[in-house]
Design an enzyme around this catalytic site. Sequence first.
Site, PDB file in Angstrom:
ATOM      1  N   ASP A  52       0.831  -1.204   0.000  1.00  0.00           N
ATOM      2  CA  ASP A  52       0.000   0.000   0.000  1.00  0.00           C
ATOM      3  C   ASP A  52       0.869   1.258   0.000  1.00  0.00           C
ATOM      4  O   ASP A  52       0.698   2.147   0.824  1.00  0.00           O
ATOM      5  CB  ASP A  52      -0.931  -0.020   1.209  1.00  0.00           C
ATOM      6  CG  ASP A  52      -1.862  -1.215   1.208  1.00  0.00           C
ATOM      7  OD1 ASP A  52      -3.061  -1.043   0.982  1.00  0.00           O
ATOM      8  OD2 ASP A  52      -1.391  -2.353   1.428  1.00  0.00           O
TER       9      ASP A  52
ATOM     10  N   ASP B 167      -1.360  -2.941  -3.900  1.00  0.00           N
ATOM     11  CA  ASP B 167      -1.660  -1.508  -3.931  1.00  0.00           C
ATOM     12  C   ASP B 167      -0.384  -0.716  -4.188  1.00  0.00           C
ATOM     13  O   ASP B 167       0.338  -0.337  -3.269  1.00  0.00           O
ATOM     14  CB  ASP B 167      -2.367  -1.052  -2.664  1.00  0.00           C
ATOM     15  CG  ASP B 167      -3.834  -1.437  -2.650  1.00  0.00           C
ATOM     16  OD1 ASP B 167      -4.297  -2.102  -3.603  1.00  0.00           O
ATOM     17  OD2 ASP B 167      -4.536  -1.083  -1.684  1.00  0.00           O
TER      18      ASP B 167
ATOM     19  N   TYR C 176      -1.789   3.745  -6.694  1.00  0.00           N
ATOM     20  CA  TYR C 176      -3.020   4.450  -6.335  1.00  0.00           C
ATOM     21  C   TYR C 176      -3.481   5.392  -7.440  1.00  0.00           C
ATOM     22  O   TYR C 176      -4.137   6.404  -7.192  1.00  0.00           O
ATOM     23  CB  TYR C 176      -2.867   5.201  -5.000  1.00  0.00           C
ATOM     24  CG  TYR C 176      -2.922   4.266  -3.820  1.00  0.00           C
ATOM     25  CD1 TYR C 176      -4.080   4.112  -3.081  1.00  0.00           C
ATOM     26  CD2 TYR C 176      -1.821   3.493  -3.465  1.00  0.00           C
ATOM     27  CE1 TYR C 176      -4.145   3.238  -2.012  1.00  0.00           C
ATOM     28  CE2 TYR C 176      -1.873   2.615  -2.408  1.00  0.00           C
ATOM     29  CZ  TYR C 176      -3.039   2.487  -1.690  1.00  0.00           C
ATOM     30  OH  TYR C 176      -3.100   1.610  -0.640  1.00  0.00           O
TER      31      TYR C 176
ATOM     32  N   ASN D 143      -6.558  -4.214  -4.448  1.00  0.00           N
ATOM     33  CA  ASN D 143      -7.786  -3.628  -5.005  1.00  0.00           C
ATOM     34  C   ASN D 143      -7.496  -2.388  -5.854  1.00  0.00           C
ATOM     35  O   ASN D 143      -8.231  -2.090  -6.801  1.00  0.00           O
ATOM     36  CB  ASN D 143      -8.773  -3.287  -3.886  1.00  0.00           C
ATOM     37  CG  ASN D 143      -8.184  -2.359  -2.835  1.00  0.00           C
ATOM     38  OD1 ASN D 143      -7.216  -2.721  -2.166  1.00  0.00           O
ATOM     39  ND2 ASN D 143      -8.768  -1.180  -2.669  1.00  0.00           N
ATOM     40  N   HIS D 144      -6.415  -1.663  -5.569  1.00  0.00           N
ATOM     41  CA  HIS D 144      -6.097  -0.487  -6.373  1.00  0.00           C
ATOM     42  C   HIS D 144      -5.428  -0.849  -7.696  1.00  0.00           C
ATOM     43  O   HIS D 144      -5.103   0.049  -8.479  1.00  0.00           O
ATOM     44  CB  HIS D 144      -5.231   0.482  -5.575  1.00  0.00           C
ATOM     45  CG  HIS D 144      -6.001   1.233  -4.537  1.00  0.00           C
ATOM     46  ND1 HIS D 144      -6.726   2.364  -4.821  1.00  0.00           N
ATOM     47  CD2 HIS D 144      -6.196   0.985  -3.214  1.00  0.00           C
ATOM     48  CE1 HIS D 144      -7.321   2.800  -3.720  1.00  0.00           C
ATOM     49  NE2 HIS D 144      -7.014   1.978  -2.727  1.00  0.00           N
TER      50      HIS D 144
ATOM     51  N   HIS E 239      -3.507  -9.735  -0.532  1.00  0.00           N
ATOM     52  CA  HIS E 239      -3.718  -8.313  -0.220  1.00  0.00           C
ATOM     53  C   HIS E 239      -4.656  -8.110   0.968  1.00  0.00           C
ATOM     54  O   HIS E 239      -4.333  -7.373   1.895  1.00  0.00           O
ATOM     55  CB  HIS E 239      -4.251  -7.560  -1.438  1.00  0.00           C
ATOM     56  CG  HIS E 239      -4.350  -6.083  -1.178  1.00  0.00           C
ATOM     57  ND1 HIS E 239      -3.241  -5.298  -0.933  1.00  0.00           N
ATOM     58  CD2 HIS E 239      -5.421  -5.247  -1.103  1.00  0.00           C
ATOM     59  CE1 HIS E 239      -3.610  -4.050  -0.729  1.00  0.00           C
ATOM     60  NE2 HIS E 239      -4.927  -3.991  -0.816  1.00  0.00           N
TER      61      HIS E 239
ATOM     62  N   HIS F  97     -11.276  -0.443   9.806  1.00  0.00           N
ATOM     63  CA  HIS F  97     -11.169  -0.426   8.345  1.00  0.00           C
ATOM     64  C   HIS F  97     -10.996  -1.858   7.815  1.00  0.00           C
ATOM     65  O   HIS F  97     -10.117  -2.590   8.274  1.00  0.00           O
ATOM     66  CB  HIS F  97      -9.986   0.427   7.900  1.00  0.00           C
ATOM     67  CG  HIS F  97     -10.296   1.892   7.850  1.00  0.00           C
ATOM     68  ND1 HIS F  97     -10.547   2.636   8.984  1.00  0.00           N
ATOM     69  CD2 HIS F  97     -10.410   2.745   6.800  1.00  0.00           C
ATOM     70  CE1 HIS F  97     -10.787   3.886   8.647  1.00  0.00           C
ATOM     71  NE2 HIS F  97     -10.708   3.987   7.328  1.00  0.00           N
ATOM     72  N   HIS F  98     -11.842  -2.231   6.897  1.00  0.00           N
ATOM     73  CA  HIS F  98     -11.769  -3.531   6.211  1.00  0.00           C
ATOM     74  C   HIS F  98     -11.944  -4.711   7.170  1.00  0.00           C
ATOM     75  O   HIS F  98     -11.474  -5.815   6.882  1.00  0.00           O
ATOM     76  CB  HIS F  98     -10.445  -3.669   5.455  1.00  0.00           C
ATOM     77  CG  HIS F  98     -10.170  -2.524   4.525  1.00  0.00           C
ATOM     78  ND1 HIS F  98     -11.057  -2.135   3.565  1.00  0.00           N
ATOM     79  CD2 HIS F  98      -9.097  -1.679   4.435  1.00  0.00           C
ATOM     80  CE1 HIS F  98     -10.553  -1.102   2.902  1.00  0.00           C
ATOM     81  NE2 HIS F  98      -9.387  -0.801   3.410  1.00  0.00           N
TER      82      HIS F  98
ATOM     83  N   HIS G 200      -3.694  -3.907   2.578  1.00  0.00           N
ATOM     84  CA  HIS G 200      -5.066  -3.421   2.544  1.00  0.00           C
ATOM     85  C   HIS G 200      -5.388  -2.499   3.720  1.00  0.00           C
ATOM     86  O   HIS G 200      -5.879  -1.384   3.523  1.00  0.00           O
ATOM     87  CB  HIS G 200      -6.038  -4.595   2.487  1.00  0.00           C
ATOM     88  CG  HIS G 200      -7.390  -4.250   1.959  1.00  0.00           C
ATOM     89  ND1 HIS G 200      -7.593  -3.362   0.918  1.00  0.00           N
ATOM     90  CD2 HIS G 200      -8.647  -4.683   2.321  1.00  0.00           C
ATOM     91  CE1 HIS G 200      -8.884  -3.268   0.658  1.00  0.00           C
ATOM     92  NE2 HIS G 200      -9.539  -4.056   1.495  1.00  0.00           N
TER      93      HIS G 200
ATOM     94  N   HIS H 274      -4.273   0.093   6.343  1.00  0.00           N
ATOM     95  CA  HIS H 274      -3.139   1.012   6.334  1.00  0.00           C
ATOM     96  C   HIS H 274      -2.577   1.178   7.745  1.00  0.00           C
ATOM     97  O   HIS H 274      -2.640   2.254   8.359  1.00  0.00           O
ATOM     98  CB  HIS H 274      -3.550   2.353   5.743  1.00  0.00           C
ATOM     99  CG  HIS H 274      -4.008   2.237   4.330  1.00  0.00           C
ATOM    100  ND1 HIS H 274      -4.685   3.235   3.666  1.00  0.00           N
ATOM    101  CD2 HIS H 274      -3.902   1.213   3.430  1.00  0.00           C
ATOM    102  CE1 HIS H 274      -4.959   2.848   2.436  1.00  0.00           C
ATOM    103  NE2 HIS H 274      -4.507   1.614   2.270  1.00  0.00           N
TER     104      HIS H 274
END
Length: 467
Positions: free
Chosen positions: A166, A195, A198, A232-233, A317, A326-327, A354, A356
């Site tokens: 990331d 990631d 971005y 995902n990015h 990821h 988050h997530h 994933h 951060h």
Amino acid sequence: MWYSVVASFSLLGLFLHVVEFTKGGITSGFVRSINYSLDMPLNSDVFRAPPGYNAPQQVHITQGDHEGRGVIVSWVTPDLPGSNTVLYWVERSENKKYAEGIVLTYKYSRYTSGYIHHCKITNLEFDTTYYYQLGLGAGYSSRTFTFTTPPSPGPDVPYTFGLMGDLGQTFDSNRTLTHYQKNPAKGQTLLFVGDLSYADDYPFHDNTRWDTWGRFTERSVAYQPWIWTAGNHELDFAPDLGEHKPFVPYTSRYHVPFEASGSTSPLWYSIKRASAYIIVLSSYSAYGKYTPQYEWLENEWPKVNRTQTPWLVVLMHSPLYNSYVHHYMEGETMRVMYEPWFVEHKVDVVFAGHVHAYERSERISNIAYNITNGICDPVRDESAPIYITIGDGGNIEGLATEMTEPQPSYSAYREASFGHGILDIKNRTHAFFSWHRNEDGYAVVADSKWLLNRYWKPSEVSPVASI
């Protein structure tokens, strides 16, 4: 000699094993200077194109075969295709060889890429430093780089991996990459858990941000392989922009040796490197029963020879265990599908991104449940991997600071800071993992863990108990 080293490590490992199973995890109270990231300006020196006409840029390498004797060299020429040839030679040798690659371009919404080159070099010598030159031909600007091949796979081959995910292209991203490069532990290959640029966070999925990211990371990835995982990015699925095929910019720019492991997709594959067997999975491709990824992984396990490559590492990821808000539990369906295999085959460690932030788990599993027994909580399991989330590279979306409370007892350590990891394999039985936050000095370890190999140290067990 390694027997005496192992004996010393075993005593230390026994002590650490006792410490590991004391009650409760740690939520770090460290206070960082900021909790958001700012993009570096486009005129920053880290984004600067190399001088000269049509000079190769965005140079990056990855492993090019299954064993470690191959390298894929990739680069972009901005004005003309130029040469697809790579000239390479052993350090201090006059015997120079050539390898011929391919060139491609792609279009995405309003963007047309430069000329993307990929060249596979094979049959290299193990544990050898090579020079390689790009941009051959009259009138073009050439550039020269180096890389070192890994030792031949073997059970007691020491090797050091960096860990990052990331990343993005902010001031914090730059700090993370600088911190990794200056770490005295000296990672020899970087395992990247997804990631990258971005670019999809910018208007119209601005693909010029793939170019700036490629120039930004070149200072490391042109000299040592980065092993790629898609996040995902990397999807870049945007029907509103007329982009209906996922992963187009990523798969155009970043080639991997997926066919060498029998995979049908560059999004999941495996490699050997020194004493490690590394399996890369795709959190954003179909992974249910009878899907290509599932069937490939099912066929992959019998190929792992722990007497040759004792350290079994999985990259993905989306984390299977995560105690941040988050997530939270996004990886649950993949966990249900694949966790029993991780335990059965005694995976040593699973790295993900994933989220951060940073988190390290205990050795736990949650595979005992059936529809009648009600056993649906994680339990301590010495056959299970440690799960490490390292999506703390520093991207524009900032840190994940909200955590679930109370901290689950399967969570050994968590902290919302940017940083990177180091996996330092010592021999067949012991490896040392360390996490380094950006705010600290280059040699400072913020969190660490001795890993006892699940195949070679299966006797170090404690009773399986609910946590």
